[in-house]
Design an enzyme around this catalytic site. Structure first.
Site, PDB file in Angstrom:
ATOM      1  N   HIS A  71      -6.134  26.667   6.212  1.00  0.00           N
ATOM      2  CA  HIS A  71      -5.902  25.552   5.319  1.00  0.00           C
ATOM      3  C   HIS A  71      -5.933  23.764   5.863  1.00  0.00           C
ATOM      4  O   HIS A  71      -5.751  23.154   5.159  1.00  0.00           O
ATOM      5  CB  HIS A  71      -4.355  25.821   4.784  1.00  0.00           C
ATOM      6  CG  HIS A  71      -3.153  25.465   5.704  1.00  0.00           C
ATOM      7  ND1 HIS A  71      -2.977  26.325   6.731  1.00  0.00           N
ATOM      8  CD2 HIS A  71      -2.631  24.235   5.755  1.00  0.00           C
ATOM      9  CE1 HIS A  71      -1.974  25.726   7.535  1.00  0.00           C
ATOM     10  NE2 HIS A  71      -1.739  24.432   6.848  1.00  0.00           N
TER      11      HIS A  71
HETATM   12  N1  UDP Z   1       3.425  31.643   5.866  1.00  0.00           N
HETATM   13  C1  UDP Z   1       4.012  32.422   4.577  1.00  0.00           C
HETATM   14  N2  UDP Z   1       3.032  32.907   3.654  1.00  0.00           N
HETATM   15  C2  UDP Z   1       1.622  32.771   3.687  1.00  0.00           C
HETATM   16  C3  UDP Z   1       1.094  32.048   4.873  1.00  0.00           C
HETATM   17  C4  UDP Z   1       2.082  31.563   5.924  1.00  0.00           C
HETATM   18  O1  UDP Z   1       5.118  32.449   4.505  1.00  0.00           O
HETATM   19  O2  UDP Z   1       1.059  33.282   2.832  1.00  0.00           O
HETATM   20  C5  UDP Z   1       4.126  30.968   6.759  1.00  0.00           C
HETATM   21  C6  UDP Z   1       3.712  31.254   8.209  1.00  0.00           C
HETATM   22  O3  UDP Z   1       4.415  32.601   8.583  1.00  0.00           O
HETATM   23  C7  UDP Z   1       4.571  30.075   8.870  1.00  0.00           C
HETATM   24  C8  UDP Z   1       4.516  28.948   7.812  1.00  0.00           C
HETATM   25  O4  UDP Z   1       4.255  29.805   6.554  1.00  0.00           O
HETATM   26  O5  UDP Z   1       5.867  30.335   9.229  1.00  0.00           O
HETATM   27  C9  UDP Z   1       3.523  28.081   8.395  1.00  0.00           C
HETATM   28  O6  UDP Z   1       2.951  27.137   7.410  1.00  0.00           O
HETATM   29  P1  UDP Z   1       1.522  26.651   7.273  1.00  0.00           P
HETATM   30  O7  UDP Z   1       0.589  27.446   7.932  1.00  0.00           O
HETATM   31  O8  UDP Z   1       1.336  26.232   5.762  1.00  0.00           O
HETATM   32  O9  UDP Z   1       1.564  25.257   8.044  1.00  0.00           O
HETATM   33  P2  UDP Z   1       1.644  24.768   9.592  1.00  0.00           P
HETATM   34  O10 UDP Z   1       2.672  25.835  10.233  1.00  0.00           O
HETATM   35  O11 UDP Z   1       0.392  25.023   9.936  1.00  0.00           O
HETATM   36  O12 UDP Z   1       2.128  23.320   9.732  1.00  0.00           O
END
Ligand code: UDP
Length: 349
Positions: free
Chosen positions: A201
Site C-alpha cells: 500500500h
Molecule cells: N493489518 C491488518 N489487516 C490487514 C493488513 C494489515 O490488521 O488486512 C495490520 C498489520 O498486521 C499491522 C497493521 O495492520 O499490524 C499495519 O498497518 P499498515 O500496513 O496499514 O500500516 P504501516 O504499518 O505500514 O504503517
C-alpha cells in the site's frame, strides 16, 4: 490525570489498544480518544475497535481521505477545538501519519505536553510522507518513546536525548498478548494448504504503476497462491494492472486474522512497517518490497530481505533461507505500554 489519544489509521488503532488496556487498570487516568477519521471503512476502523476492545472514540472528526495538506489542515482545525475544550494533561500521538502530525501541531501550539509513541524511526528517505511526519512530530513532542535502540540512537543524533526514553515497542506487546488468544480462533476465510501472504500500500509501490506491476510479475512466477488483502488505497489502482490467477485478492482482514495468516503462510511479502515486525515476532520470514526499512533489527540473519519492487530480486528472495530470529530485548520486554503510562504518570506536568 487526563490523557488524550489522537488516532486515525489501522496501525494506530492496534497501538491504541495496548495503551487503553493499561489505562483501564489505572484508577486515576481519564482517557479521551479522538479518531480523526483518516481510515473510515468498517474493515479498516470499526472492526479494530470491536475486536481489540478499544474504548469507543469520544470524538470522531470524520475527516476522510484527501491530499496531504487538505487532510492535515482539516484535522488541525478540528483537533484544536477538541483540545481547547478538553484541556488534557497529555496528548499521546502514535507513529507517523497525518493524524500524528496534525495532533502534534495542534497540541504544541496550545502548550499541551505531547508524548510520541514510536519515536525516532527514520528511513532517511524524505520522499516518504511518513518520514516528514516523524521528523516534525519528534522535534515538537515533549517525551519521545523509542521502540528500538536504533530509534533511540536516531533521536540522540538529532540532539533529542534529554526527551527520549527507550520504551520498547507496543506492537511487540500486542503480538505477545494476542498470540495465545488466536491459537484456536477460526479464520474467516478458507485457505489453501500452502500459501504466501502479501500486503502492498505504500505510495512508492502503488502510485508508481510500473513498480506495482513489477511486484505482481514476481508473484505470477510463484508456484503457490498469494493471499493479498487489499488496502483501500491499493484497490483503486488494481484495474491498471495484470494480475495472475495465483494471486487471490481479498478485502482487508482484522488484526487477529492477519496474525493467523502470517503464522499459517510460508512467506510474507509486504511494504508495511507493522507487518515486517509481526513477521519477525512470529518468526516468519519476510520479503520487504521497499528499498529501506526503519526496522533494521529485522534484517539480521536474512529474517527480512529488502527487494524494492524489482521482479528479479523478489524472485530470488523467495528462494532464500534465513537463520535464527533473535528477538530478545530488541523491541523491549513486551511491557512497553506499561512503561509509557508509568513515565507519563511520573512526569505529570
Ligand atoms: N493489518 C491488518 N489487516 C490487514 C493488513 C494489515 O490488521 O488486512 C495490520 C498489520 O498486521 C499491522 C497493521 O495492520 O499490524 C499495519 O498497518 P499498515 O500496513 O496499514 O500500516 P504501516 O504499518 O505500514 O504503517
Amino acid at each position: 490525570m487526563k490523557i488524550c489519544n489522537i488516532i486515525g489509521t489501522r496501525p494506530q488503532f492496534i497501538k491504541q489498544a495496548t495503551i487503553s488496556r493499561v489505562i483501564k487498570n489505572s484508577n486515576d487516568i481519564q482517557e479521551i480518544i479522538i479518531h480523526t477519521g483518516q481510515h473510515y471503512d468498517d474493515n479498516m476502523s470499526e472492526l479494530f475497535f470491536e475486536e481489540l476492545e478499544i474504548p469507543k472514540p469520544d470524538y470522531n472528526l470524520e475527516i476522510g481521505s484527501g491530499l496531504h495538506g487538505l487532510q492535515t489542515g482539516k484535522m488541525l482545525e478540528k483537533i484544536e477545538k477538541v483540545l481547547i475544550k478538553e484541556q488534557p494533561d497529555y496528548v499521546i500521538l502514535y507513529g507517523d501519519t497525518n493524524s500524528t502530525i496534525a495532533g502534534a501541531l495542534a497540541a504544541s501550539k496550545l502548550h499541551i505536553p505531547i508524548a510520541h509513541i514510536e519515536a525516532g524511526l527514520r528511513s532517511f528517505n524524505r520522499n516518504m510522507p511518513e518520514e516528514i511526519n516523524r521528523i516534525a512530530t519528534d522535534s515538537i513532542s515533549d517525551i519521545l518513546f523509542a521502540p528500538t535502540k536504533t530509534g533511540m540512537d536516531n533521536l540522540i543524533n538529532e540532539g533529542l536525548k534529554d526527551r527520549s526514553i527507550f520504551s520498547g515497542d507496543v506492537m511487540y506487546d500486542s503480538v505477545l498478548f494476542y498470540q495465545k488468544k488466536i491459537e484456536h480462533k477460526k479464520l474467516s476465510m478458507n485457505l489453501p494448504e500452502r500459501f504466501y501472504l502479501a500486503t502492498i500500500h505504500r505510495p512508492s509501490n502503488i502510485d508508481n504503476i510500473y513498480n506495482f506491476q513489477s511486484i505482481l510479475n514476481a508473484f505470477a512466477s510463484f508456484d503457490k497462491d498469494v493471499i493479498f488483502p487489499v488496502h483501500p488505497r491499493t484497490k483503486n489502482t488494481l484495474h491498471k494492472t495484470v494480475i495472475s490467477d495465483n494471486v487471490k485478492i481479498v478485502d482487508p482482514v482484522g488484526y487477529l486474522d492477519i496474525l493467523q495468516l502470517v503464522i499459517k503462510s510460508d512467506l510474507v511479502f509486504t511494504d508495511s512497517g507493522g507487518l515486517q515486525k509481526e513477521c519477525f515476532f512470529l518468526k516468519k520470514r519476510c520479503v520487504t518490497l521497499r528499498e529501506e526499512t526503519e526496522w533494521i533489527e529485522t534484517l539480521e540473519n536474512n529474517c527480512n530481505i529488502l527487494t524494492g519492487a524489482d521482479t528479479q530480486k523478489i524472485i530470488e528472495a523467495e528462494k532464500q533461507i534465513c537463520g535464527d530470529f533473535i528477538i530478545k530485548e530488541k523491541f523491549g520486554d513486551g511491557k512497553a505500554a506499561e512503561l509509557i503510562i508509568e513515565k507519563l504518570t511520573e512526569n505529570k506536568l
